[in-house]
Design a protein around this motif. Sequence first.
Motif, PDB file in Angstrom:
ATOM      1  N   MET A   1      12.040 -25.954  13.602  1.00  0.00           N
ATOM      2  CA  MET A   1      11.736 -25.083  12.469  1.00  0.00           C
ATOM      3  C   MET A   1      11.056 -23.809  12.966  1.00  0.00           C
ATOM      4  SD  MET A   1       9.554 -26.000   9.043  1.00  0.00           S
ATOM      5  CE  MET A   1       9.352 -24.804   7.739  1.00  0.00           C
ATOM      6  N   SER A   2      11.458 -22.676  12.413  1.00  0.00           N
ATOM      7  CA  SER A   2      10.907 -21.405  12.847  1.00  0.00           C
ATOM      8  C   SER A   2       9.468 -21.231  12.367  1.00  0.00           C
ATOM      9  CB  SER A   2      11.761 -20.258  12.308  1.00  0.00           C
ATOM     10  OG  SER A   2      13.080 -20.357  12.785  1.00  0.00           O
ATOM     11  N   GLU A   3       8.695 -20.538  13.199  1.00  0.00           N
ATOM     12  CA  GLU A   3       7.297 -20.251  12.865  1.00  0.00           C
ATOM     13  C   GLU A   3       7.170 -18.762  12.576  1.00  0.00           C
ATOM     14  OE1 GLU A   3       2.788 -20.725  14.755  1.00  0.00           O
ATOM     15  OE2 GLU A   3       4.568 -21.039  16.014  1.00  0.00           O
ATOM     16  N   ILE A   4       6.609 -18.430  11.429  1.00  0.00           N
ATOM     17  CA  ILE A   4       6.418 -17.029  11.029  1.00  0.00           C
ATOM     18  C   ILE A   4       4.973 -16.633  11.306  1.00  0.00           C
ATOM     19  CG2 ILE A   4       6.514 -15.377   9.137  1.00  0.00           C
ATOM     20  CD1 ILE A   4       8.471 -17.340   7.754  1.00  0.00           C
ATOM     21  N   ILE A   5       4.781 -15.576  12.088  1.00  0.00           N
ATOM     22  CA  ILE A   5       3.445 -15.114  12.452  1.00  0.00           C
ATOM     23  C   ILE A   5       3.340 -13.634  12.100  1.00  0.00           C
ATOM     24  CG2 ILE A   5       1.781 -14.796  14.322  1.00  0.00           C
ATOM     25  CD1 ILE A   5       3.320 -17.061  15.806  1.00  0.00           C
ATOM     26  N   GLN A   6       2.377 -13.287  11.256  1.00  0.00           N
ATOM     27  CA  GLN A   6       2.197 -11.889  10.877  1.00  0.00           C
ATOM     28  C   GLN A   6       1.417 -11.152  11.955  1.00  0.00           C
ATOM     29  OE1 GLN A   6       0.793 -11.310   6.890  1.00  0.00           O
ATOM     30  NE2 GLN A   6       1.222  -9.103   6.939  1.00  0.00           N
ATOM     31  N   ILE A   7       1.955 -10.021  12.384  1.00  0.00           N
ATOM     32  CA  ILE A   7       1.319  -9.206  13.422  1.00  0.00           C
ATOM     33  C   ILE A   7       0.378  -8.188  12.790  1.00  0.00           C
ATOM     34  CG2 ILE A   7       1.730  -7.592  15.314  1.00  0.00           C
ATOM     35  CD1 ILE A   7       4.524  -8.906  15.617  1.00  0.00           C
ATOM     36  N   ASN A   8       0.861  -7.514  11.767  1.00  0.00           N
ATOM     37  CA  ASN A   8       0.039  -6.583  10.993  1.00  0.00           C
ATOM     38  C   ASN A   8       0.603  -6.534   9.576  1.00  0.00           C
ATOM     39  OD1 ASN A   8       2.208  -4.640  11.032  1.00  0.00           O
ATOM     40  ND2 ASN A   8       1.547  -4.031  13.076  1.00  0.00           N
ATOM     41  N   GLU A   9       0.176  -5.594   8.778  1.00  0.00           N
ATOM     42  CA  GLU A   9       0.550  -5.601   7.369  1.00  0.00           C
ATOM     43  C   GLU A   9       2.035  -5.402   7.122  1.00  0.00           C
ATOM     44  OE1 GLU A   9      -1.532  -2.511   5.401  1.00  0.00           O
ATOM     45  OE2 GLU A   9      -0.598  -0.869   6.541  1.00  0.00           O
ATOM     46  N   ARG A  13       6.534 -11.617  13.567  1.00  0.00           N
ATOM     47  CA  ARG A  13       7.407 -12.216  14.572  1.00  0.00           C
ATOM     48  C   ARG A  13       7.786 -13.611  14.091  1.00  0.00           C
ATOM     49  NH1 ARG A  13       4.040 -15.149  18.804  1.00  0.00           N
ATOM     50  NH2 ARG A  13       1.860 -14.673  18.360  1.00  0.00           N
ATOM     51  N   ILE A  14       9.007 -13.979  14.356  1.00  0.00           N
ATOM     52  CA  ILE A  14       9.547 -15.270  13.955  1.00  0.00           C
ATOM     53  C   ILE A  14       9.941 -16.009  15.224  1.00  0.00           C
ATOM     54  CG2 ILE A  14      11.293 -16.449  12.561  1.00  0.00           C
ATOM     55  CD1 ILE A  14      11.570 -13.718  11.013  1.00  0.00           C
ATOM     56  N   GLU A  15       9.224 -17.088  15.527  1.00  0.00           N
ATOM     57  CA  GLU A  15       9.437 -17.840  16.762  1.00  0.00           C
ATOM     58  C   GLU A  15      10.459 -18.942  16.523  1.00  0.00           C
ATOM     59  OE1 GLU A  15       8.056 -17.098  19.638  1.00  0.00           O
ATOM     60  OE2 GLU A  15       6.535 -15.631  19.025  1.00  0.00           O
ATOM     61  N   ASP A  16      11.478 -18.964  17.375  1.00  0.00           N
ATOM     62  CA  ASP A  16      12.596 -19.894  17.216  1.00  0.00           C
ATOM     63  C   ASP A  16      12.770 -20.741  18.478  1.00  0.00           C
ATOM     64  OD1 ASP A  16      15.033 -21.146  16.598  1.00  0.00           O
ATOM     65  OD2 ASP A  16      16.214 -19.385  17.083  1.00  0.00           O
ATOM     66  N   GLY A  17      11.697 -21.415  18.888  1.00  0.00           N
ATOM     67  CA  GLY A  17      11.789 -22.328  20.017  1.00  0.00           C
ATOM     68  C   GLY A  17      12.295 -21.714  21.298  1.00  0.00           C
ATOM     69  N   THR A  35      18.702 -12.623  15.283  1.00  0.00           N
ATOM     70  CA  THR A  35      18.724 -13.767  14.367  1.00  0.00           C
ATOM     71  C   THR A  35      18.618 -15.106  15.089  1.00  0.00           C
ATOM     72  OG1 THR A  35      21.162 -13.808  14.324  1.00  0.00           O
ATOM     73  CG2 THR A  35      20.046 -12.516  12.604  1.00  0.00           C
ATOM     74  N   GLY A  36      18.097 -15.096  16.317  1.00  0.00           N
ATOM     75  CA  GLY A  36      17.700 -16.335  16.962  1.00  0.00           C
ATOM     76  C   GLY A  36      18.819 -17.193  17.523  1.00  0.00           C
ATOM     77  N   GLU A  44      17.456 -15.612   5.168  1.00  0.00           N
ATOM     78  CA  GLU A  44      16.631 -16.234   4.132  1.00  0.00           C
ATOM     79  C   GLU A  44      15.157 -16.185   4.505  1.00  0.00           C
ATOM     80  OE1 GLU A  44      17.911 -20.170   3.262  1.00  0.00           O
ATOM     81  OE2 GLU A  44      20.001 -19.589   2.947  1.00  0.00           O
ATOM     82  N   ILE A  45      14.870 -16.416   5.776  1.00  0.00           N
ATOM     83  CA  ILE A  45      13.482 -16.353   6.231  1.00  0.00           C
ATOM     84  C   ILE A  45      12.922 -14.950   6.019  1.00  0.00           C
ATOM     85  CG2 ILE A  45      11.978 -16.474   8.256  1.00  0.00           C
ATOM     86  CD1 ILE A  45      13.818 -18.684   9.331  1.00  0.00           C
ATOM     87  N   ALA A  46      13.709 -13.941   6.421  1.00  0.00           N
ATOM     88  CA  ALA A  46      13.255 -12.556   6.255  1.00  0.00           C
ATOM     89  C   ALA A  46      13.033 -12.234   4.784  1.00  0.00           C
ATOM     90  CB  ALA A  46      14.272 -11.604   6.864  1.00  0.00           C
TER      91      ALA A  46
END
Length: 229
Positions: A1-9, A13-17, A35-36, A44-46
């Motif tokens: 499962m992808s991990e969504i991490i906010q960098i700034n406002e 970044r979306i981590e895809d293993g 798109t990984g 959909e994630i975006a």
Amino acid sequence: MSEIIQINENTWRIEDGGVRMFLLTGTKEALLIDTGMQTPNAKEIAESITDLPVKLLNTHADPDHISGNGAFESFYMSPMEEKNYRTHGGTGTIIPLKNGDRIDLGDRPLEIIDLPGHTPGSIAILDINHRVLVSGDSVQDSRIFMFGERRNMENYIESLTKLFDYEGRFDTIYPSHGTFPLSMEVIPKLIEGAKQILSGQAEGKTVDLFGKQVLLYQFEYAGFLCPKQ
């Protein structure tokens, strides 16, 4: 499962293993960068992050960067990458980009930098106001694939050398693999390592990758996977 991490406002970044995507938003549009490898639902994630219309840009067309491209009818990519993209089953219409082109998301201008070498159509994205370089696979501290069809170490060295022309315009590098973020300091190291490989000064170790024997040149700052001679 992808991990969504906010960098700034307005950046995520979306981590895809093992591979990393980015979402950049302006006042009018959002841009998904890649798109990984195993993220067919990248769009959909975006869209779960922003209400703005989402466009797609691919840094290049290796399989670990295009798994969710099918959800987009069209997307930005270097035309030099089309053969690579279609070979890997890519669909949709390529909106061609070249060095110096700009995309404005609304008060967020982005400039395209051609970086052939890792692949013929590899590009980086200069986020001008944020002073960030989104580098794709060309600049990273992990293992850079330089074996197989369409890779060219001489072009890679030339491309990274060209980045010195931009060094006053960015402070931080967002790579697709490895440590996040990076600084400009890794670029001359990568150039030197690539030159040592070409000159025969570096020693490679045979490793098995996807059932293929390749040479790994492992330096302190990164590795290069190259064809066996």
